[in-house]
Design a protein around this motif. Structure first.
Motif, PDB file in Angstrom:
ATOM      1  N   UNK A 450       0.819  -1.211   0.000  1.00  0.00           N
ATOM      2  CA  UNK A 450       0.000   0.000   0.000  1.00  0.00           C
ATOM      3  C   UNK A 450       0.855   1.265   0.000  1.00  0.00           C
ATOM      4  N   UNK A 451       2.090   1.190   0.524  1.00  0.00           N
ATOM      5  CA  UNK A 451       2.964   2.351   0.453  1.00  0.00           C
ATOM      6  C   UNK A 451       3.282   2.718  -0.981  1.00  0.00           C
ATOM      7  N   UNK A 452       3.571   1.721  -1.802  1.00  0.00           N
ATOM      8  CA  UNK A 452       3.850   1.978  -3.216  1.00  0.00           C
ATOM      9  C   UNK A 452       2.619   2.515  -3.936  1.00  0.00           C
ATOM     10  N   UNK A 453       1.445   1.989  -3.590  1.00  0.00           N
ATOM     11  CA  UNK A 453       0.215   2.495  -4.213  1.00  0.00           C
ATOM     12  C   UNK A 453       0.004   3.967  -3.883  1.00  0.00           C
ATOM     13  N   UNK A 454       0.278   4.338  -2.639  1.00  0.00           N
ATOM     14  CA  UNK A 454       0.125   5.736  -2.241  1.00  0.00           C
ATOM     15  C   UNK A 454       1.153   6.615  -2.946  1.00  0.00           C
ATOM     16  N   UNK A 455       2.373   6.116  -3.127  1.00  0.00           N
ATOM     17  CA  UNK A 455       3.390   6.886  -3.847  1.00  0.00           C
ATOM     18  C   UNK A 455       2.944   7.137  -5.282  1.00  0.00           C
ATOM     19  N   UNK A 456       2.342   6.131  -5.906  1.00  0.00           N
ATOM     20  CA  UNK A 456       1.833   6.318  -7.264  1.00  0.00           C
ATOM     21  C   UNK A 456       0.699   7.342  -7.294  1.00  0.00           C
ATOM     22  N   UNK A 457       0.021   7.517  -6.187  1.00  0.00           N
ATOM     23  CA  UNK A 457      -1.032   8.527  -6.087  1.00  0.00           C
ATOM     24  C   UNK A 457      -0.465   9.907  -5.748  1.00  0.00           C
ATOM     25  N   UNK A 458       0.836   9.993  -5.577  1.00  0.00           N
ATOM     26  CA  UNK A 458       1.445  11.285  -5.334  1.00  0.00           C
ATOM     27  C   UNK A 458       1.750  11.599  -3.891  1.00  0.00           C
ATOM     28  N   UNK A 459       1.876  10.584  -3.038  1.00  0.00           N
ATOM     29  CA  UNK A 459       2.200  10.781  -1.631  1.00  0.00           C
ATOM     30  C   UNK A 459       3.669  10.477  -1.364  1.00  0.00           C
TER      31      UNK A 459
END
Length: 663
Positions: A450-459
């Motif tokens: 989920x950390x990588x998913x959030x990074x892809x969302x711009x976090x």
């Protein structure tokens, strides 16, 4: 066979008169778990009776714990029995089998053996509950519940004072074939995991899998009752067209039972003529009450000192008194008036409970290595998480022009200690660790880091290891208690250490030049959820939170079978003395009025859903009183202890809206 002399008609009539004029028993909803699913029951306690005898009530096929409502009085038969027996000084526990009523699980997954498991667990719960006399417990079962009762009586380790079987199923395959038809039973036996649907004579439709049909042939109540030697009452009706012919069908139980017994026969149908009024129902209740009373030995005069100090669940025998003394003195109360002042006072107390001072050590962070992941860069960094510990962490930074929103992603417990931060952010450079992490996220996170998913969302994303995980791995599950004890001896606390380190991680994340300090979220699942709402309560470096599958009331968690009673993992979240001041939802509410999202699972075995809903309602009121009802959100998903992709997407969309982003 041994005859069993019963009380005279005068005693029977007197018991009815007493019941009619008595006040309603004190009732409370109780919960326990079986195979990871919640079983819900109602415990009825007679007023003014210390350590009363008790009876477990087992409902019939498609029933629920109050049982069939009598039209004339709008009262369920079991509820009526509980009230009447309470007036005679008899406590009772009536349960919903799993898949029925308020209990967890699906009806389609129900089996006869599964219901026996529920009944055995209910007897153990009742014996350990503390409010009743564990040496004076009886059992009553109706219809299929009567079959379950007969099997349970033969298997339980509890010594039952009596068993009463009302219109019991003694040949379950034949009874179900009568209800469904032989062809559907054959279809059900061959259906595997695909449910078959049947229409019952009274119009209801039910779906069941092959496990149910097969269980009818491998578990025989008539054979099982032979192992029970105590008093047995079998009550049957000559007009019963569900279990028949009577009284022959009932007599078969007695023929295979060796002990005091009685066959009670009346001109009644399978529901005791309930649709014609209460007369026959009340006669049956009175008869059974008299049977229970006659078979129940007098209470043993209790010693005026403890002869046992600890329950089977490792609770002190006086634990209920301790629970009753917990009033959560710093829980938010609208009468306090000044919400910001309460919040400041409550936060200060929560910090005191950490047994761990705040820390202002310079972070002195440095990048060890980087990996380009397309839209963002993954960095392995080291930093001084406190003045005591310098640790490795994983940091994900989106490419482009910031400042960006940020997420502190907090890993779960799971009894898996070789990875921590790697449960949140995809590791690299270590194939064994990557394989372990991938297997973990496949199991609990739908395969997503989920950390990588959030990074892809711009976090901007930060993940650290709590003490005992990943690079800071402990010596296995059994070592947690020793680690916690040693930290206490050193004037510190395991849970407090984790909490302060999470605060420090949040402050570090908020301090980065790439981060928008007004948009920093804490996100976690399971123990990570506990850490998420906790860090949101402790520091304003966190401005929003998402907590998935860790929230309930203390009362709802301190029940037999729950992890809270087992030590070990509990020490990672245990702040001594906290519950004199806060319940869990009270502590989490210190985060108000920040945006906070809480998720739970309907069938999560660790967090009974009734307790979860109570906690959610408590927090919702606090956010409303804080003037921010729109910043609190909670949802119960139809699943167990897991954070699925659908939940992740909905949660991250919610967070984006709170931060003013359009995803």
């Amino acid at each position: 066979m041994i005859g069993f002399r019963m009380l005279a008609r005068a005693a029977l009539a007197a018991s009815l008169l007493i019941a009619g004029g008595a006040a309603m028993a004190a009732e409370k909803t109780v919960e326990f778990t079986v195979d990871g699913q919640t079983v819900v029951g109602t415990l009825a306690l007679p007023a003014g009776v210390a350590s009363p005898p008790a009876v477990l009530l087992l409902h019939g096929f498609t029933g629920s714990r109050d049982e069939l409502e009598i039209p004339a009085v709008k009262e369920g038969i079991f509820r009526r029995a509980a009230r009447i027996w309470a007036a005679q000084g008899i406590a009772s526990l009536r349960i919903d089998f799993r898949g029925n009523g308020d209990s967890g699980g699906a009806f389609a997954d129900m089996t006869l053996d599964g219901q026996v498991k529920d009944a055995l667990a209910a007897l153990d719960f009742l014996a350990a509950e503390g409010a009743v006399d564990k040496d004076r417990i009886a059992l009553v079962g109706w219809s299929m519940g009567g079959a379950v009762g007969a099997i349970t009586a033969g298997r339980t380790k509890q010594k039952l004072t009596s068993v009463s079987a009302w219109a019991p199923g003694t040949n379950m395959p034949a009874s179900i074939a009568l209800l469904f038809g032989a062809d559907l039973v054959k279809q059900g036996l061959a259906s595997g995991d695909k449910p078959v649907t049947a229409k019952l004579p009274w119009g209801a439709e039910v779906s069941l899998k092959s496990g149910f049909f097969r269980s009818l042939y491998v578990t025989d109540p008539v054979a099982e009752i032979a192992r029970y030697k105590g008093p047995l009452l079998v009550a049957v009706g000559t007009k019963d067209d569900v279990v028949f012919p009577q009284p022959i069908a009932g007599q078969v139980l007695l023929d295979n039972h060796d002990g005091p017994e009685e066959l009670w026969v009346r001109p009644m149908d399978h529901v005791f003529n309930a649709f014609d009024g209460v007369d026959m129902v009340d006669e049956l209740i009175a008869k059974t009450g008299s049977f229970i009373t006659a078979a129940t030995p007098p209470a043993v005069l209790a010693a005026d000192y403890e002869t046992k100090g600890v329950t089977e669940n490792n609770l002190p025998v006086f634990y209920q008194k301790l629970k009753d003394q917990l009033h959560f003195a710093l829980a938010w109360d609208p009468a306090r008036g000044d919400f910001p002042q309460w919040r400041a006072t409550a936060r200060a107390k929560l910090w005191d409970l950490l047994i761990q001072p705040d820390d202002s050590t310079p972070f002195d962070a440095r990048v060890v290595e980087e990996q380009d992941r397309g839209d963002y860069v993954a960095r392995r960094i080291v930093l001084s998480i406190t003045g005591n510990s310098r640790v490795a962490a994983l940091l994900l930074v989106p490419k482009g022009r910031g400042p960006f929103p940020a997420a502190l992603v907090l890993h779960d417990h799971g009894g898996k200690f070789d990875i921590g931060k790697e449960k949140m952010v995809r590791p690299w450079g270590d194939d064994a660790r990557l394989a372990s992490a991938q297997a973990w996220v496949d199991r609990y996170y739908s395969g997503n880091f989920i950390g990588d998913d959030l990074a892809r969302r711009g976090y901007v994303v930060l993940a650290t290891d709590a003490l005992g995980w990943g690079d800071r791995q402990n010596n296995g599950p059994e070592s947690q208690q020793a680690l916690a004890s040693n930290l206490f001896n050193l004037g510190s606390s395991l849970a407090g250490t984790i909490a302060v380190e999470d605060v420090r991680a949040a402050r570090y994340l908020a301090s980065l030049p790439e981060v928008d300090k007004g948009r920093v979220a804490a996100i976690g699942f399971s123990m990570g959820a506990f850490r998420a709402w906790q860090v949101a309560a402790l520091t304003d470096a966190v401005t929003a939170g998402v907590a998935v599958n860790w929230m309930a009331t203390l009362d709802g968690l301190m029940v037999p079978g729950n992890n809270q009673l087992k030590g070990q993992s509990a020490f990672n979240m245990l702040h001594p003395g906290m519950f004199r001041w806060f319940d869990y939802p009270d502590a989490a509410a210190i985060a108000a009025p920040k945006p906070m999202l809480f998720y739970a699972g309907e069938t999560d075995p660790l967090f009974p859903v009734a307790s979860v809903r109570q906690a959610f309602a408590s927090m919702e009121r606090v956010w409303a009183d804080a003037g921010a009802p729109d910043r609190f959100a909670a949802k119960v998903w139809p699943n167990a202890h897991i954070f699925r992709a659908e939940e992740q997407s909905e949660a991250f969309d919610w967070l984006g809206r709170q931060f003013g982003r359009v995803e």
